[in-house]
Design a protein around this motif. Structure first.
Motif, PDB file in Angstrom:
ATOM      1  N   ASP A  35      45.913  43.833  28.873  1.00 12.62           N
ATOM      2  CA  ASP A  35      46.820  42.444  29.486  1.00 12.62           C
ATOM      3  C   ASP A  35      45.700  42.540  30.447  1.00 12.62           C
ATOM      4  OD1 ASP A  35      49.216  42.109  27.911  1.00 12.62           O
ATOM      5  OD2 ASP A  35      49.961  42.771  28.934  1.00 12.62           O
ATOM      6  N   LEU A  36      45.862  44.141  31.018  1.00 12.75           N
ATOM      7  CA  LEU A  36      44.582  43.736  32.554  1.00 12.75           C
ATOM      8  C   LEU A  36      43.438  43.148  32.408  1.00 12.75           C
ATOM      9  CD1 LEU A  36      44.032  44.165  35.154  1.00 12.75           C
ATOM     10  CD2 LEU A  36      43.519  46.871  34.814  1.00 12.75           C
ATOM     11  N   ILE A  37      42.813  43.972  31.390  1.00 10.80           N
ATOM     12  CA  ILE A  37      41.589  42.394  31.557  1.00 10.80           C
ATOM     13  C   ILE A  37      41.787  41.294  30.107  1.00 10.80           C
ATOM     14  CG2 ILE A  37      40.028  42.683  28.683  1.00 10.80           C
ATOM     15  CD1 ILE A  37      40.333  45.904  28.665  1.00 10.80           C
ATOM     16  N   ALA A  38      43.063  40.765  29.690  1.00 10.35           N
ATOM     17  CA  ALA A  38      43.003  39.426  29.592  1.00 10.35           C
ATOM     18  C   ALA A  38      42.765  38.380  31.054  1.00 10.35           C
ATOM     19  CB  ALA A  38      44.054  39.605  28.973  1.00 10.35           C
ATOM     20  N   PHE A  39      43.831  39.509  32.142  1.00  9.75           N
ATOM     21  CA  PHE A  39      43.779  38.931  33.278  1.00  9.75           C
ATOM     22  C   PHE A  39      42.606  39.121  33.470  1.00  9.75           C
ATOM     23  CE2 PHE A  39      44.682  38.805  37.374  1.00  9.75           C
ATOM     24  CZ  PHE A  39      45.728  37.947  38.266  1.00  9.75           C
ATOM     25  N   MET A  40      41.673  39.870  33.313  1.00 12.32           N
ATOM     26  CA  MET A  40      40.817  39.318  34.300  1.00 12.32           C
ATOM     27  C   MET A  40      39.336  38.543  33.568  1.00 12.32           C
ATOM     28  SD  MET A  40      39.809  43.869  34.603  1.00 12.32           S
ATOM     29  CE  MET A  40      38.314  44.106  34.704  1.00 12.32           C
ATOM     30  N   GLY A  59      38.204  31.418  34.579  1.00 13.05           N
ATOM     31  CA  GLY A  59      38.429  30.551  35.224  1.00 13.05           C
ATOM     32  C   GLY A  59      38.456  29.909  37.079  1.00 13.05           C
ATOM     33  N   THR A  60      40.143  30.563  37.835  1.00 12.18           N
ATOM     34  CA  THR A  60      39.768  29.955  39.327  1.00 12.18           C
ATOM     35  C   THR A  60      38.494  31.098  39.672  1.00 12.18           C
ATOM     36  OG1 THR A  60      41.192  32.195  39.486  1.00 12.18           O
ATOM     37  CG2 THR A  60      42.413  29.921  39.824  1.00 12.18           C
ATOM     38  N   CYS A  61      38.669  31.823  38.866  1.00 10.34           N
ATOM     39  CA  CYS A  61      37.044  33.146  40.568  1.00 10.34           C
ATOM     40  C   CYS A  61      35.921  32.024  39.356  1.00 10.34           C
ATOM     41  CB  CYS A  61      37.186  33.881  39.635  1.00 10.34           C
ATOM     42  SG  CYS A  61      38.475  34.912  39.927  1.00 10.34           S
ATOM     43  N   CYS A  62      35.839  31.226  38.841  1.00 11.08           N
ATOM     44  CA  CYS A  62      34.525  30.682  38.740  1.00 11.08           C
ATOM     45  C   CYS A  62      33.138  31.358  38.332  1.00 11.08           C
ATOM     46  CB  CYS A  62      33.894  29.509  39.440  1.00 11.08           C
ATOM     47  SG  CYS A  62      35.339  28.643  39.579  1.00 11.08           S
ATOM     48  N   LEU A 121      35.258  37.604  43.964  1.00 12.01           N
ATOM     49  CA  LEU A 121      37.039  37.098  44.180  1.00 12.01           C
ATOM     50  C   LEU A 121      37.416  37.341  43.029  1.00 12.01           C
ATOM     51  CD1 LEU A 121      35.942  33.017  44.227  1.00 12.01           C
ATOM     52  CD2 LEU A 121      36.758  34.443  45.967  1.00 12.01           C
ATOM     53  N   LEU A 122      37.289  37.834  42.119  1.00 14.82           N
ATOM     54  CA  LEU A 122      38.397  38.336  41.083  1.00 14.82           C
ATOM     55  C   LEU A 122      39.012  40.393  41.421  1.00 14.82           C
ATOM     56  CD1 LEU A 122      39.299  39.046  38.254  1.00 14.82           C
ATOM     57  CD2 LEU A 122      37.514  40.036  37.286  1.00 14.82           C
ATOM     58  N   SER A 123      37.840  41.241  42.500  1.00 14.39           N
ATOM     59  CA  SER A 123      38.179  42.460  42.979  1.00 14.39           C
ATOM     60  C   SER A 123      38.365  42.024  44.098  1.00 14.39           C
ATOM     61  CB  SER A 123      37.397  42.710  43.334  1.00 14.39           C
ATOM     62  OG  SER A 123      36.247  42.355  43.885  1.00 14.39           O
ATOM     63  N   ALA A 124      38.502  41.120  44.584  1.00 13.73           N
ATOM     64  CA  ALA A 124      39.291  40.931  46.171  1.00 13.73           C
ATOM     65  C   ALA A 124      39.962  40.017  46.636  1.00 13.73           C
ATOM     66  CB  ALA A 124      37.482  40.158  47.643  1.00 13.73           C
ATOM     67  N   ARG A 125      40.335  38.970  45.732  1.00 16.20           N
ATOM     68  CA  ARG A 125      41.105  37.453  45.615  1.00 16.20           C
ATOM     69  C   ARG A 125      42.808  38.188  44.879  1.00 16.20           C
ATOM     70  NH1 ARG A 125      39.663  32.281  45.393  1.00 16.20           N
ATOM     71  NH2 ARG A 125      39.791  32.638  43.171  1.00 16.20           N
ATOM     72  N   GLU A 126      41.808  37.580  43.412  1.00 21.63           N
ATOM     73  CA  GLU A 126      43.077  37.837  42.144  1.00 21.63           C
ATOM     74  C   GLU A 126      43.797  38.864  42.256  1.00 21.63           C
ATOM     75  OE1 GLU A 126      44.007  34.904  40.498  1.00 21.63           O
ATOM     76  OE2 GLU A 126      42.372  34.207  42.090  1.00 21.63           O
ATOM     77  N   LYS A 160      40.461  35.486  32.178  1.00 19.72           N
ATOM     78  CA  LYS A 160      41.060  34.733  32.002  1.00 19.72           C
ATOM     79  C   LYS A 160      41.052  33.955  33.979  1.00 19.72           C
ATOM     80  CE  LYS A 160      43.897  33.999  28.721  1.00 19.72           C
ATOM     81  NZ  LYS A 160      45.961  34.340  28.349  1.00 19.72           N
ATOM     82  N   SER A 161      40.896  34.977  35.121  1.00 18.13           N
ATOM     83  CA  SER A 161      40.862  34.568  36.306  1.00 18.13           C
ATOM     84  C   SER A 161      39.108  34.809  36.317  1.00 18.13           C
ATOM     85  CB  SER A 161      40.925  35.899  37.382  1.00 18.13           C
ATOM     86  OG  SER A 161      42.986  36.242  37.274  1.00 18.13           O
ATOM     87  N   PHE A 162      38.067  35.616  35.552  1.00 18.73           N
ATOM     88  CA  PHE A 162      37.012  35.575  36.008  1.00 18.73           C
ATOM     89  C   PHE A 162      36.287  33.808  35.419  1.00 18.73           C
ATOM     90  CE2 PHE A 162      32.112  35.645  34.033  1.00 18.73           C
ATOM     91  CZ  PHE A 162      32.166  36.359  35.781  1.00 18.73           C
TER      92      PHE A 162
END
Length: 156
Positions: free
Chosen positions: A108-113, A119-122, A127-132, A115-117
């Protein structure tokens, strides 16, 4: 267990981890991404260092092959940044396993990482490590574990 036997076991585990990483080249090559044996050795060292820094212990080959599988099709990862990205992803993963107090599964953590990378982190690991991921960690520490998968699926 004698020191020699422990050293032998450690070397066998590292060799197995390197082979597992190199075997992932079969899947990542279709996206133009491959790792050399030296790069695989370096990733195993990063994993070992990250585990030590995070105060964690793993008994299997680790998480690198799962990260490769999740990120090899990312439009933001190229052969030029592939190895560096994996080093950072390994370090980020173990750091946030601690931040989430293991309230989220590895998958689940890898899936979140992933999708965020993508998606919102472009494609920004910063951004992945400091915001999401800090946002995820705060939410996880406030909700029940049984609701976790639904929370993650709803947001991403």
């Amino acid at each position: 267990m004698s020191f020699e036997l422990e050293l032998l076991n450690s070397n066998l585990i590292q060799k197995q981890a390197i082979n597992e990483i190199l075997k992932m080249n079969e899947k990542s090559a279709k996206y133009g991404l491959t790792l050399t044996e030296q790069q695989a050795i370096a990733l195993v060292k990063t994993r070992s260092d990250s585990l030590k820094n995070a105060g964690r212990i793993e008994f299997n080959g680790g998480i690198i092959d799962k990260l490769i599988l999740a990120f090899c099709d990312s439009p933001y990862i190229t052969q030029e940044n592939y190895e560096d990205s994996l080093h950072e992803l390994v370090d980020i993963f173990y750091s946030f396993k601690n931040e989430t107090i293991d309230r989220i599964s590895d998958n689940d953590l890898i899936a979140f990482m992933q999708k965020s990378f993508n998606g919102t982190c472009c494609g920004s690991l910063e951004l992945l490590s400091a915001r999401e991921l800090p946002t995820l960690a705060r939410k996880l520490n406030c909700i029940h574990v049984t609701d976790l998968s639904e929370e993650i699926d709803d947001e991403y």
